[in-house]
Design an enzyme around this catalytic site. Structure first.
Site, PDB file in Angstrom:
ATOM      1  N   ILE A 231       0.872  -1.172   0.000  1.00 26.76           N
ATOM      2  CA  ILE A 231       0.000   0.000   0.000  1.00 26.76           C
ATOM      3  C   ILE A 231       0.910   1.223   0.000  1.00 26.76           C
ATOM      4  O   ILE A 231       1.981   1.220   0.630  1.00 26.76           O
ATOM      5  CB  ILE A 231      -0.963  -0.008   1.216  1.00 26.76           C
ATOM      6  CG1 ILE A 231      -2.011   1.100   1.091  1.00 26.76           C
ATOM      7  CG2 ILE A 231      -0.194   0.082   2.514  1.00 26.76           C
ATOM      8  CD1 ILE A 231      -3.119   1.018   2.129  1.00 26.76           C
ATOM      9  N   ALA A 233       0.830   4.105   1.380  1.00 27.67           N
ATOM     10  CA  ALA A 233       1.087   4.810   2.633  1.00 27.67           C
ATOM     11  C   ALA A 233       2.152   4.141   3.493  1.00 27.67           C
ATOM     12  O   ALA A 233       2.710   4.768   4.394  1.00 27.67           O
ATOM     13  CB  ALA A 233      -0.211   4.928   3.428  1.00 27.67           C
ATOM     14  N   SER A 234       2.455   2.884   3.209  1.00 28.93           N
ATOM     15  CA  SER A 234       3.401   2.133   4.037  1.00 28.93           C
ATOM     16  C   SER A 234       4.853   2.450   3.660  1.00 28.93           C
ATOM     17  O   SER A 234       5.265   2.198   2.530  1.00 28.93           O
ATOM     18  CB  SER A 234       3.154   0.631   3.860  1.00 28.93           C
ATOM     19  OG  SER A 234       4.267  -0.120   4.282  1.00 28.93           O
ATOM     20  N   PRO A 235       5.651   2.975   4.605  1.00 28.34           N
ATOM     21  CA  PRO A 235       7.067   3.239   4.300  1.00 28.34           C
ATOM     22  C   PRO A 235       7.832   1.987   3.852  1.00 28.34           C
ATOM     23  O   PRO A 235       8.552   2.036   2.845  1.00 28.34           O
ATOM     24  CB  PRO A 235       7.613   3.803   5.619  1.00 28.34           C
ATOM     25  CG  PRO A 235       6.429   4.377   6.313  1.00 28.34           C
ATOM     26  CD  PRO A 235       5.294   3.470   5.945  1.00 28.34           C
ATOM     27  N   ARG A 238       6.845   1.099   0.256  1.00 28.55           N
ATOM     28  CA  ARG A 238       7.427   2.033  -0.726  1.00 28.55           C
ATOM     29  C   ARG A 238       8.921   1.772  -0.904  1.00 28.55           C
ATOM     30  O   ARG A 238       9.455   1.870  -2.006  1.00 28.55           O
ATOM     31  CB  ARG A 238       7.211   3.488  -0.296  1.00 28.55           C
ATOM     32  CG  ARG A 238       5.810   3.979  -0.378  1.00 28.55           C
ATOM     33  CD  ARG A 238       5.720   5.490  -0.451  1.00 28.55           C
ATOM     34  NE  ARG A 238       6.465   6.214   0.546  1.00 28.55           N
ATOM     35  CZ  ARG A 238       6.073   6.423   1.808  1.00 28.55           C
ATOM     36  NH1 ARG A 238       4.921   5.904   2.231  1.00 28.55           N
ATOM     37  NH2 ARG A 238       6.805   7.132   2.644  1.00 28.55           N
TER      38      ARG A 238
END
Length: 438
Positions: A231, A233-235, A238
Site C-alpha cells: 500500500i 502509505a506504508s514506508p 514504498r
C-alpha cells in the site's frame, strides 16, 4: 584516395566523424559494419581493430580508432587551424575536456543501457543508469550556461560528439525543455547544421528500436514479475518499490487495503501469519519484511550492486542501518500510528515523540561526513529510512537548523526518480493524520 571509415548510422561516435568530415569538406569512403550481425567480430575487422568497435578510420593504411581521436586527426591533417579543433591551447583543452566527458560519462552511460538490451542480457533499463544520465544532462546544462556551444562560442568537434550521443539517449531518456532550457536551445542550433537530416534519421531509428525492445521485454517481465503486496502509505512497502525501480525490476503490485483489514483475510494470512505488508511472492517463494525483501531482490537479480554491497564491512554497516530502521525508527513510528489509525487516539504521547527525536539524533550522527546513511553510496538502507522519515515528518518535522545532515541527505534523496511517489505518499499521510487528530 578518400579515407575509409568503417561505421554504422546508429552509432553516435560514427555519425560524429561523418559530420566532422562534412563540416571540413572531406569526402569519406563509408563502409558499413552491421554490428547486429556481429560483423565487427570477423577476423578481417579484428585485424584492424582488436577492440571490435566502430568507427575505424583507414587513411591510406594509417589506422585509427575512437571517434574522439579520429576527429582531431582529420582536422589536424586536412584543415589545420579550423575552429572545429582550435590550436589555441586553452580553447583546445576545453574541447578535449568535453570530448572526455562524452567518452567517459555521457556515451559510457549510453553504452551501459544499449549493450545489455541489444544482447538480451536484461529486460529493462536500470534506474541507476537513468539517474547517472540525468546527472550527465545536468552537467551539460552547466557547460551551456553562458555559451552557445559546449566548449565556447564556436561549434567544435565536441558538439558533434555530444549531439550524436544525446540524440541516441533521447530515444529512451528525453531532454525535457523545462528542465534543461540551455540544452534545448543548443539542440535547436545543432539542428540548423547540414547534418541534421542524417542525425534525425538515426534518432528515429534508435527510438523505434528501443520502443520495440522495451515493449517486448516489459510484456515478458509482466508475465514473470514478482508479486508485491503493498500500500502506498506504508514506508516499508514504498522502500521495496523504490529498490525495485533502482534495480530495473518490474513488480506486479497488488494493493492490500489495511484500513479495510484485508490483511486479515484467510488467503493473506496463509501467506503471512504476521498480517503485515509488504510481502513478496517471487514465483511461489514468499518473503516478508521490507528489509529482507530488498536484500533478496539485490542478491537474486542484481548481485554485486552497490545498493547491497558484497564487501562484508560495507554490508555490515548497511545491515546495521536496516536494523536501526526496523527496531528503532520505524518501530517508534508504528507506536505512534497504530493507536491513531486503528484505535481512535487523538494525541501522540510525549514519550513517543521523545524516542523519535532521539532516533533523529542518531540518524544525524550516521550522516556526519557521508552522503548517504551507510556511506557515500546510496543503499537499500536509504530507501528504508527515507520512507520512514517521510511519514514521521508529518507529526515530527525535521528541523534544518537542528538536523543539517539529515536535511542535506533528504535533498539528495528527493533528487531521485522516486520522489514523486514518495511525495504523494507524504501528502496522503499528512491529510490522514490531520483528519484523525483534529
Amino acid at each position: 584516395m578518400a579515407p575509409k571509415l568503417y561505421w554504422i548510422l546508429a552509432s553516435p561516435p560514427a555519425r560524429a566523424v561523418v559530420f566532422c568530415a562534412k563540416q571540413l569538406g572531406i569526402e569519406l569512403d563509408l563502409i558499413e559494419v552491421d554490428i547486429l550481425k556481429n560483423e565487427q567480430y570477423k577476423p578481417e575487422f579484428l585485424k584492424i581493430n582488436p577492440l571490435h568497435t566502430v568507427p575505424v578510420l583507414d587513411d591510406d593504411g594509417f589506422i585509427i580508432t575512437d571517434s574522439h581521436a579520429i576527429m582531431p586527426y582529420l582536422v589536424s591533417k586536412y584543415r589545420k587551424g579550423n575552429s572545429l579543433y582550435p590550436e589555441d591551447i586553452k580553447k583546445r583543452a576545453m574541447v578535449d575536456q568535453r570530448l572526455h566527458f562524452d567518452s567517459g560519462t555521457l556515451f559510457a552511460n549510453h553504452i551501459r543501457v544499449c549493450m545489455p538490451l541489444l544482447n538480451k542480457r536484461t529486460k529493462a533499463i536500470p534506474e541507476d543508469i537513468l539517474t547517472a544520465l540525468t546527472e550527465a544532462y545536468c552537467v551539460l546544462e552547466g557547460f551551456l550556461l553562458d555559451s552557445k556551444y559546449v566548449a565556447g562560442e564556436d561549434l567544435t568537434i565536441a558538439d558533434l560528439s555530444i549531439w550524436t550521443t544525446i540524440t541516441n539517449c533521447s530515444g529512451y531518456h528525453p531532454v525535457e525543455k523545462n528542465k534543461y532550457p540551455k540544452i534545448a536551445a543548443w539542440l535547436k542550433r545543432m539542428e540548423a547544421t547540414p547534418c541534421n537530416d542524417l542525425n534525425k534519421a538515426a534518432g528515429d531509428y534508435i527510438r523505434d528500436l528501443f520502443q520495440s525492445l522495451l515493449s517486448l521485454s516489459n510484456s515478458h517481465q509482466r508475465e514473470m514479475a514478482p508479486k508485491l503486496y503493498w500500500i502506498l502509505a506504508s514506508p516499508p512497502a514504498r522502500a521495496v518499490v523504490f529498490c525495485a525501480k533502482q534495480l530495473g525490476i518490474e513488480l506486479d503490485l497488488i494493493e492490500v487495503d489495511i484500513l479495510k483489514k484485508e490483511q486479515y483475510k484467510p488467503e493473506f494470512l496463509k501467506l503471512n501469519p504476521l498480517h503485515t505488508i509488504p510481502l513478496l511472492d517471487d514465483d511461489g517463494f514468499i518473503v516478508t519484511d521490507s528489509h529482507s525483501i530488498m536484500s533478496y531482490l539485490v542478491s537474486k537479480y542484481r548481485k554485486g550492486s552497490s545498493f547491497y554491497p558484497e564487501d562484508i564491512k560495507k554490508r555490515a554497516i548497511v545491515d546495521q542501518r536496516l536494523y536501526f530502521d526496523s527496531g528503532t525508527l520505524f518501530a517508534n513510528h508504528i507506536r505512534v500510528c497504530t493507536p491513531i489509525i486503528f484505535k481512535g487516539a487523538k494525541t501522540i504521547p510525549q514519550d513517543l515523540l521523545t524516542a523519535q527525536t532521539e532516533a533523529y539524533g542518531a540518524l544525524e550522527q550516521f550522516l556526519q561526513g557521508s552522503k548517504y546513511v551507510a556511506g557515500d553510496d546510496m543503499t537499500i538502507a536509504d530507501f528504508s529510512i527515507w520512507t520512514t522519515i517521510t511519514n514521521s515528518s508529518d507529526y515530527l518535522p525535521v528541523e534544518e537548523i537542528k538536523y543539517p545532515n539529515i536535511t542535506s541527505w533528504l535533498k539528495r534523496m528527493e533528487a531521485t526518480p522516486n520522489n514523486d511517489l514518495n511525495e504523494a505518499a507524504a501528502e496522503y499521510i499528512r491529510n490522514l493524520f490531520q483528519s484523525l487528530l483534529y
